[in-house]
Every structure is written in structure tokens, then in C-alpha cells.
Design a protein around this motif. Structure first.
Motif, PDB file in Angstrom:
ATOM      1  N   CYS A 109      32.728  37.200  12.691  1.00 17.90           N
ATOM      2  CA  CYS A 109      33.081  36.594  13.993  1.00 17.90           C
ATOM      3  C   CYS A 109      32.448  37.329  15.166  1.00 17.90           C
ATOM      4  O   CYS A 109      32.597  36.900  16.314  1.00 17.90           O
ATOM      5  CB  CYS A 109      34.593  36.579  14.161  1.00 17.90           C
ATOM      6  SG  CYS A 109      35.305  38.245  14.306  1.00 17.90           S
ATOM      7  N   LEU A 196      32.478  41.343   4.124  1.00 19.41           N
ATOM      8  CA  LEU A 196      32.277  40.151   3.289  1.00 19.41           C
ATOM      9  C   LEU A 196      31.667  40.480   1.934  1.00 19.41           C
ATOM     10  O   LEU A 196      31.845  39.729   0.979  1.00 19.41           O
ATOM     11  CB  LEU A 196      31.336  39.178   4.008  1.00 19.41           C
ATOM     12  CG  LEU A 196      31.960  38.334   5.106  1.00 19.41           C
ATOM     13  CD1 LEU A 196      30.870  37.687   5.949  1.00 19.41           C
ATOM     14  CD2 LEU A 196      32.861  37.270   4.499  1.00 19.41           C
ATOM     15  N   PHE A 218      21.707  38.541   4.110  1.00 16.80           N
ATOM     16  CA  PHE A 218      22.032  39.013   2.756  1.00 16.80           C
ATOM     17  C   PHE A 218      20.991  38.540   1.742  1.00 16.80           C
ATOM     18  O   PHE A 218      20.392  37.476   1.915  1.00 16.80           O
ATOM     19  CB  PHE A 218      23.398  38.476   2.324  1.00 16.80           C
ATOM     20  CG  PHE A 218      24.552  38.909   3.193  1.00 16.80           C
ATOM     21  CD1 PHE A 218      24.450  40.001   4.042  1.00 16.80           C
ATOM     22  CD2 PHE A 218      25.748  38.214   3.160  1.00 16.80           C
ATOM     23  CE1 PHE A 218      25.508  40.390   4.843  1.00 16.80           C
ATOM     24  CE2 PHE A 218      26.819  38.594   3.953  1.00 16.80           C
ATOM     25  CZ  PHE A 218      26.697  39.680   4.797  1.00 16.80           C
TER      26      PHE A 218
HETATM   27  C1  LIG Z   1      24.810  37.002  14.450  1.00 14.81           C
HETATM   28  S1  LIG Z   1      26.486  37.444  14.281  1.00 14.81           S
HETATM   29  C2  LIG Z   1      27.242  35.869  14.007  1.00 14.81           C
HETATM   30  C3  LIG Z   1      28.406  35.620  14.937  1.00 14.81           C
HETATM   31  C4  LIG Z   1      28.976  34.198  14.887  1.00 14.81           C
HETATM   32  N1  LIG Z   1      29.377  33.849  13.536  1.00 14.81           N
HETATM   33  C5  LIG Z   1      27.971  33.197  15.420  1.00 14.81           C
HETATM   34  O1  LIG Z   1      27.372  32.450  14.646  1.00 14.81           O
HETATM   35  O2  LIG Z   1      27.769  33.154  16.632  1.00 14.81           O
HETATM   36  C6  LIG Z   1      26.501  38.202  12.655  1.00 14.81           C
HETATM   37  C7  LIG Z   1      27.767  39.028  12.402  1.00 14.81           C
HETATM   38  O3  LIG Z   1      27.853  39.300  10.995  1.00 14.81           O
HETATM   39  C8  LIG Z   1      28.480  40.542  10.853  1.00 14.81           C
HETATM   40  N2  LIG Z   1      28.242  41.091   9.496  1.00 14.81           N
HETATM   41  C9  LIG Z   1      27.085  41.569   8.964  1.00 14.81           C
HETATM   42  N3  LIG Z   1      27.313  42.033   7.715  1.00 14.81           N
HETATM   43  C10 LIG Z   1      28.635  41.826   7.459  1.00 14.81           C
HETATM   44  C11 LIG Z   1      29.470  42.077   6.346  1.00 14.81           C
HETATM   45  N4  LIG Z   1      28.989  42.645   5.227  1.00 14.81           N
HETATM   46  N5  LIG Z   1      30.788  41.749   6.434  1.00 14.81           N
HETATM   47  C12 LIG Z   1      31.282  41.183   7.562  1.00 14.81           C
HETATM   48  N6  LIG Z   1      30.545  40.915   8.644  1.00 14.81           N
HETATM   49  C13 LIG Z   1      29.237  41.229   8.602  1.00 14.81           C
HETATM   50  C14 LIG Z   1      27.830  41.374  11.944  1.00 14.81           C
HETATM   51  O4  LIG Z   1      28.597  42.510  12.263  1.00 14.81           O
HETATM   52  C15 LIG Z   1      27.735  40.376  13.098  1.00 14.81           C
HETATM   53  O5  LIG Z   1      28.823  40.505  13.980  1.00 14.81           O
END
Ligand SMILES: C[S@@+](CC[C@H](N)C(=O)[O-])C[C@H]1O[C@@H](n2cnc3c(N)ncnc32)[C@H](O)[C@@H]1O
Length: 270
Positions: A109, A196, A218
Motif C-alpha cells: 500500500c 508479501l 519480483f
Molecule cells: C510502487 S509502490 C505501489 C503502491 C500502490 N500499490 C500503487 O499502485 O500506487 C510498491 C510498494 O511495494 C512495496 N513492497 C516491495 N516489496 C514488498 C514486499 N516483499 N512485501 C510488501 N510490500 C513490498 C514497497 O515498499 C512499495 O511501497
């Protein structure tokens, strides 16, 4: 890449994984190397070994590196057509099926704009129906503590609202410069730190899962695992929304029915 450099990279990755519990191996290698390179340049480190020494000597550098790895660009109403489709179609449908008690998950988020946008949609649906505020819940999770702290504060600069219809900004956010989400919006959203790649979904079953612009970073096996996990975490009628450039891969393709190809909206197959 030289063999020594490759070994240095693996050592560094293992060190980051140990220190911060981040599953670096599940991110696309080029993406990971580019982000690490940004921090190496910032700290004047020429090799992975140099940078490992910087990390060993200065624990705050881990925070900066994690910030660089978790790209957290976001906005309210990002990709407006996706929200318009949800508001017109999926939210009313799920509301009918659940009597307004929708359980939602905004996975990845960032600083909260996505889950707060969803809360606004739910409140708008209640308004449209002339009913009380929804007895819904939006679990909003991210790996990045700093983003979550901003999300919990719920205060945003004007630029965060560029894509959101002005009438909704006026109704659900207060303030002239930076704007604050009103209590009714905040009450629907619960922020939790969650990885995640390492943790099961926080509180399934969900009626709606948004996971947008996260999975692109990923590698494919991790994407496949995650998507199949989303299918299992959804209620039978549940809906999954991906980012505009993301698409289902692996066994999950057989676990969903496409609802809206342009907006990447899927329903769990029965
Ligand atoms: C580009 S933002 C997307 C925000 C929102 N969902 C949007 O589309 O506007 C990507 C987010 O994924 C999170 N993220 C990356 N790897 C992650 C993981 N393993 N578990 C949870 N969140 C993760 C990052 O911290 C970042 O806040």
C-alpha cells in the motif's frame, strides 16, 4: 560480471537478508543491482565488498538501502479508469453479495493513498445507497516502515490528489495546504507491516485484493506463488486487481476469470 563481483553480490544479499529479513533473492536481479548501485554511488563504494563494509559500520545505511529497494511512488486514484471501473461495477456487486461488510486488502500500500482511495469508494457507495457508513475493513500492508508511518499520519500534499476527482477531495480530505483524511476514511483502514514474500495473507478470506505495481519487482517464481496465494486468500466471489502492466502467471491463471482486461481486474473462479 566478474566472478569475484558475483560472489561479493551474493555475500551482500545474504547480509541484507540476515540483517533485515528481506528476501532479496526474490526480487528481479537487475532491479536489485540497479537499486544497490544507487546506494553504492551515494556512499562512494566501488565494489560490493566495499558496500558490505559500509553497511557493517553504519546500520542506518540499511534503512536507506531498504528505501531504495522498495520503490514507493503512488497517488490517490492512481490510474483513474481502474477506480472508475471498481466504483461502477465491482464495489456495488461485492456490496450486494456481502451486505456492505466487504473485507479488503491493499497489498503493497506504500504511503496509504491506495487504501484510502478504496475507503473513499466504499463511503461513496454507502452515500449512493443512502445507508450508514459501511461495516467494511481495508487491511493495508507494506514492507516499508517509513511509508507506513506516512500512511498512518494520513496527511498528504496537494500533488498527491492530482488524479482524484475534486468533489471527492473536498468531501473526504480537509485542509488548505497539506490535506488530512477525514476520520470516516481513516476508520476503515488498518495499516500493518507485512512482507508479501515471507508471510501469509494477514486476515483472509478477502472479498477484494488490490496488489498494484508491487509484483513487477519480483522474479517469476515469486509472482506465481503470490498470485496463487491471492486466489486462496479470496472468498469464492472475490476480486483481484493488479497494476496496469501486470498480468497473472503460473497456475493462478486457471484460478481466476478475467472481468476487465484493460484494468487487470479478475474474479476468483468458482
Ligand atoms: C510502487 S509502490 C505501489 C503502491 C500502490 N500499490 C500503487 O499502485 O500506487 C510498491 C510498494 O511495494 C512495496 N513492497 C516491495 N516489496 C514488498 C514486499 N516483499 N512485501 C510488501 N510490500 C513490498 C514497497 O515498499 C512499495 O511501497
Amino acid at each position: 560480471m566478474a566472478a569475484a563481483d558475483d560472489a561479493g553480490f551474493r555475500t551482500l544479499a545474504a547480509m541484507i537478508a540476515r540483517a533485515r529479513g528481506l528476501d532479496v533473492g526474490a526480487y528481479k536481479p537487475n532491479c536489485l543491482r540497479r537499486r544497490i548501485a544507487v546506494r553504492m554511488r551515494a556512499r562512494g563504494a566501488h565494489t560490493y565488498d566495499d558496500y558490505a563494509r559500509v553497511l557493517a559500520a553504519d546500520a542506518t545505511e540499511y534503512d536507506r538501502l531498504l528505501d531504495a529497494l522498495t520503490i514507493n511512488v503512488t497517488k490517490f486514484y492512481r490510474n483513474r479508469e481502474t477506480w472508475d471501473a471498481l466504483a461502477a461495477d465491482m464495489v456495488p456487486g461485492l456490496w450486494d453479495e456481502t451486505g456492505g461488510t466487504l473485507r479488503c486488502w491493499s497489498a503493497g500500500c506504500a504511503s496509504g493513498e491506495e487504501p484510502y482511495t478504496l475507503a473513499v469508494l466504499l463511503l461513496e457507495e454507502a452515500r449512493r445507497r443512502g445507508t450508514a457508513p459501511p461495516r467494511a475493513r481495508v487491511d493495508a500492508t507494506d514492507l516499508d516502515r517509513e511509508s507506513l508511518a506516512r500512511a498512518a499520519a494520513g496527511r498528504y500534499p496537494a500533488s498527491a490528489f492530482d488524479e482524484m476527482p475534486e468533489s471527492l477531495v473536498q468531501r473526504y480530505f480537509t485542509g488548505a495546504g497539506p490535506r488530512d483524511a477525514v476520520p470516516a476514511v481513516r476508520a476503515l483502514v488498518h495499516f500493518v507491516r507485512h512482507d508479501l514474500l515471507r508471510e501469509p495473507p494477514p486476515a483472509p478470506p478477502y472479498d477484494l485484493i488490490l496488489c498494484r505495481n508491487v509484483v513487477i519487482y519480483f522474479d517469476r517464481p515469486s509472482q506465481e506463488r503470490l498470485y496463487a496465494g491471492f486466489a486462496r486468500a479470496l472468498a469464492p466471489h472475490g476480486v483481484l486487481v493488479l497494476g496496469k502492466v501486470e498480468t497473472l502467471v503460473g497456475e493462478a491463471r486457471g484460478m481466476f476469470r478475467l472481468l476487465d482486461v484493460r484494468e487487470r481486474i479478475y474474479r476468483r473462479a468458482a
